[in-house]
Write an enzyme that holds these catalytic residues in place. Structure first.
Site, PDB file in Angstrom:
ATOM      1  N   ASP A 175       0.911  -1.210   0.009  1.00  0.00           N
ATOM      2  CA  ASP A 175       0.035  -0.103   0.001  1.00  0.00           C
ATOM      3  C   ASP A 175       0.827   1.314  -0.050  1.00  0.00           C
ATOM      4  O   ASP A 175       1.640   1.499   0.820  1.00  0.00           O
ATOM      5  CB  ASP A 175      -0.789   0.043   1.228  1.00  0.00           C
ATOM      6  CG  ASP A 175      -1.729  -1.116   1.542  1.00  0.00           C
ATOM      7  OD1 ASP A 175      -1.722  -1.906   0.756  1.00  0.00           O
ATOM      8  OD2 ASP A 175      -2.243  -1.242   2.652  1.00  0.00           O
TER       9      ASP A 175
ATOM     10  N   GLU B 102     -10.403  -2.216   4.558  1.00  0.00           N
ATOM     11  CA  GLU B 102      -9.096  -1.779   4.649  1.00  0.00           C
ATOM     12  C   GLU B 102      -9.248  -0.348   4.278  1.00  0.00           C
ATOM     13  O   GLU B 102     -10.039   0.196   3.270  1.00  0.00           O
ATOM     14  CB  GLU B 102      -8.117  -2.485   3.867  1.00  0.00           C
ATOM     15  CG  GLU B 102      -8.180  -4.011   4.424  1.00  0.00           C
ATOM     16  CD  GLU B 102      -7.067  -5.183   4.142  1.00  0.00           C
ATOM     17  OE1 GLU B 102      -6.761  -5.709   5.005  1.00  0.00           O
ATOM     18  OE2 GLU B 102      -6.747  -5.028   2.907  1.00  0.00           O
TER      19      GLU B 102
HETATM   20  C1  FRU Z   1      -4.012  -3.589   2.750  1.00  0.00           C
HETATM   21  C2  FRU Z   1      -3.376  -4.010   3.971  1.00  0.00           C
HETATM   22  C3  FRU Z   1      -3.550  -3.064   5.135  1.00  0.00           C
HETATM   23  C4  FRU Z   1      -2.615  -3.145   6.019  1.00  0.00           C
HETATM   24  C5  FRU Z   1      -1.525  -3.449   5.016  1.00  0.00           C
HETATM   25  C6  FRU Z   1      -0.403  -4.619   5.627  1.00  0.00           C
HETATM   26  O1  FRU Z   1      -3.284  -3.887   1.701  1.00  0.00           O
HETATM   27  O2  FRU Z   1      -3.654  -5.269   4.238  1.00  0.00           O
HETATM   28  O3  FRU Z   1      -4.899  -3.081   5.569  1.00  0.00           O
HETATM   29  O4  FRU Z   1      -2.221  -2.174   6.939  1.00  0.00           O
HETATM   30  O5  FRU Z   1      -1.903  -3.994   4.020  1.00  0.00           O
HETATM   31  O6  FRU Z   1       0.916  -4.519   4.975  1.00  0.00           O
END
Ligand code: FRU
Length: 528
Positions: free
Chosen positions: A63, A245
């Protein structure tokens, strides 16, 4: 540039010999174990390496995090694992840019610590020094992120995700963790993460939205440290095929009107429109404490498979709402056939809101600055197609190009292919108003079961009724398609075994294509 046109035959063929040679970047060497061999000294010229999208210099990225603009610089932090090309203990990588196109790699900003791994979150500039962590003369850059405690998770506790704070007094170069971490806790909800904080000038408070399993939660604060829970939204709204998320919330003007609306972005995995991970949005009202909507349908920011966890910049100049997504999907993110690095970000996109057919639609358009990377290769005003006639365009650099045109709102089929017999098929079916991408035979697809399994179909009721504007952008291992200026966008990864060199255009009806052009897109890593 040398052009050859053959008119008057059933097959209209056009050959473009580009003056740009990218063959060195294309060479894919496969060893006897059927593995792609990569020379690790050749950063940015490995097979499939995007040339104008942000990728980490090496290793794993997911992300985008902490996107904030300050003093002429766009900061991009990102979920980063510096030891492998698969997901691992998360850090925040860091890069900066002055135009959102060219990037400088910076030192890792945040490392895991005794409280946990550093998951996704956001960054703000505390201009009034409300936190007291800097001074008004040197306001702190503040990151608010999720701590993920592995031990807590393994022992079955529910409070292993909390929110932490870190600050930088030197423009993001070095970071200190706040010594009162964590700043937001919860004991009932195991998925409790991805805080997006921002200054709300309407209420003169810091606001924060995070996700908690199947809903979003809103908080307010005077000082970025003590947060007050205000409300929650979403348990009964939108798509719920997976956990929520990476939320974001911001206000946009509705084009050609005086109206303003709030947009709430929520990523969801799995349960997206074309499988796996995707980002939905809600249009509604927000008073700084709670969000309301009367939206009944489910809306997606992108209809392809590879635009996830995207959020927008805080503090951009001219109030532009700039979005970047992670160009992957958790269904196969760890398996894609790249070597030194894994994953890219989408092109930065400017978001805007329109009202069409009495409905609000969030438009995504590649940021204007991309134009500076374009080098026009071909501009041909009109291509007239008889029903079932084929036009073939040969061009060596489709894999690093922009193709633009305006077609009649009739059937249209585009096939990108190469001499390895890979083909990527894009189609618009005017009777059903369905747009589809078929990457089943687009190149290397067998690294994971779902990747090349299905044609991805999307209903596109809001495309133009007389003409449709197509913008197609390819960067070695991705294709981004924007219809009618981004009323619909489609982002997908592709791994052609050699670059596409031919585009075949056809239609079941007589079709007229206007303003057809091909632009080469210069690499952002080339020094000249
Ligand atoms: C989204 C996610 C978020 C989390 C991160 C962990 O892709 O699952 O919810 O904070 O990636 O790397």
């Amino acid at each position: 540039m040398y052009k050859r046109l053959f008119f008057g035959t059933l097959l209209l063929a056009l050959t473009l010999h580009s003056c740009i040679d990218t063959s060195e970047k294309t060479a894919i060497v496969i060893n006897s174990n059927q593995e792609i061999v990569v020379d690790s000294s050749k950063i940015h010229s490995e097979p499939f390496r995007p040339q104008f999208h942000f990728t980490p210099e090496k290793k794993w990225m997911n992300d985008p995090n902490g996107m904030v603009y300050h003093k002429g610089v766009y900061h991009l932090f990102y979920q980063y694992y510096p030891d492998d090309i698969v997901w691992g203990p998360m850090h925040w990588g860091h890069a900066t840019s002055t135009d959102l196109i060219h990037w400088n790699y910076k030192k890792i900003a945040l490392f895991p610590d005794a409280i946990g791994l550093i998951f996704s979150g956001s960054a703000v500039i505390d201009l009034k020094n409300t936190s007291g962590l800097g001074t008004k003369e040197n306001p702190p850059m503040i990151a608010i992120f999720t701590y993920h405690n592995m031990k807590g998770e393994k022992s079955g506790r529910k409070d292993f995700q909390t929110q932490g704070l870190a600050y930088s007094l030197d423009e993001g170069n070095t970071w200190l963790k706040y010594n009162g971490n964590p700043i937001i806790k919860n004991s009932t909800q195991k998925d409790f993460r991805d805080p997006k904080a921002f200054w709300n000038p309407e209420t003169n408070l810091w606001n924060l939205v995070l996700v908690a399993g199947d809903h979003a939660e809103f908080f307010t604060s005077k000082n970025l440290i003590n947060w007050q829970f205000e409300s929650e939204f979403g348990e009964k709204s939108g798509a719920h095929g997976g956990v929520w998320e990476c939320p974001d919330i911001f206000k946009l003007k509705v084009a050609d009107s005086k109206e303003e609306k709030w947009v709430l972005l929520i990523s969801i995995n799995p349960g997206a429109t074309n499988g796996g991970s995707g980002t939905q949005y809600f249009i509604g009202e927000y008073n700084g404490k709670s969000f309301k909507t009367d939206q009944k349908d489910i809306k997606w920011i992108d209809h392809g498979t590879d635009n996830y966890a995207g959020v927008t910049y805080n503090n951009t100049p001219d109030d532009k709402r700039v979005f970047i997504g992670w160009m992957s999907n958790w269904s196969y993110a760890r398996d894609t056939p790249t070597k030194n690095w894994r994953s890219a970000m989408t092109l930065p996109r400017e978001l805007s809101l329109i009202k069409t057919n009495n409905d609000y639609v969030l438009k995504s358009t590649p940021i204007e600055q991309l134009k500076n990377q374009l080098k026009q290769e071909y501009s041909h005003k009109t291509i007239k197609l008889q029903a079932d006639e084929k036009v073939e365009i040969n061009y060596p650099n489709f894999n690093q190009s922009e193709i633009k045109f305006i077609a009649e709102a009739k059937d249209l089929k585009l096939v990108f292919s190469n001499n390895a017999k890979d083909s990527l098929v894009i189609e618009y079916d005017s009777k059903q108003k369905i747009f589809s991408i078929d990457r089943r035979h687009s190149g290397i697809v067998n690294f994971e079961e779902s990747f090349g399994k299905q044609i991805h179909n999307t209903a596109v009721p809001n495309v133009g009724s007389s003409t449709i504007d197509y913008q197609i952008i390819m960067d070695w291992s991705s294709i981004e398609i924007f219809l009618d200026g981004g009323i619909y966008s489609f982002t997908e990864q592709i791994f052609p075994s050699t670059p596409y060199t031919k585009l075949t255009i056809s239609s079941t009806e007589n079709q007229e294509i206007n303003a057809f052009s091909i632009n080469y897109i210069k690499s952002i890593w080339d020094k000249n």
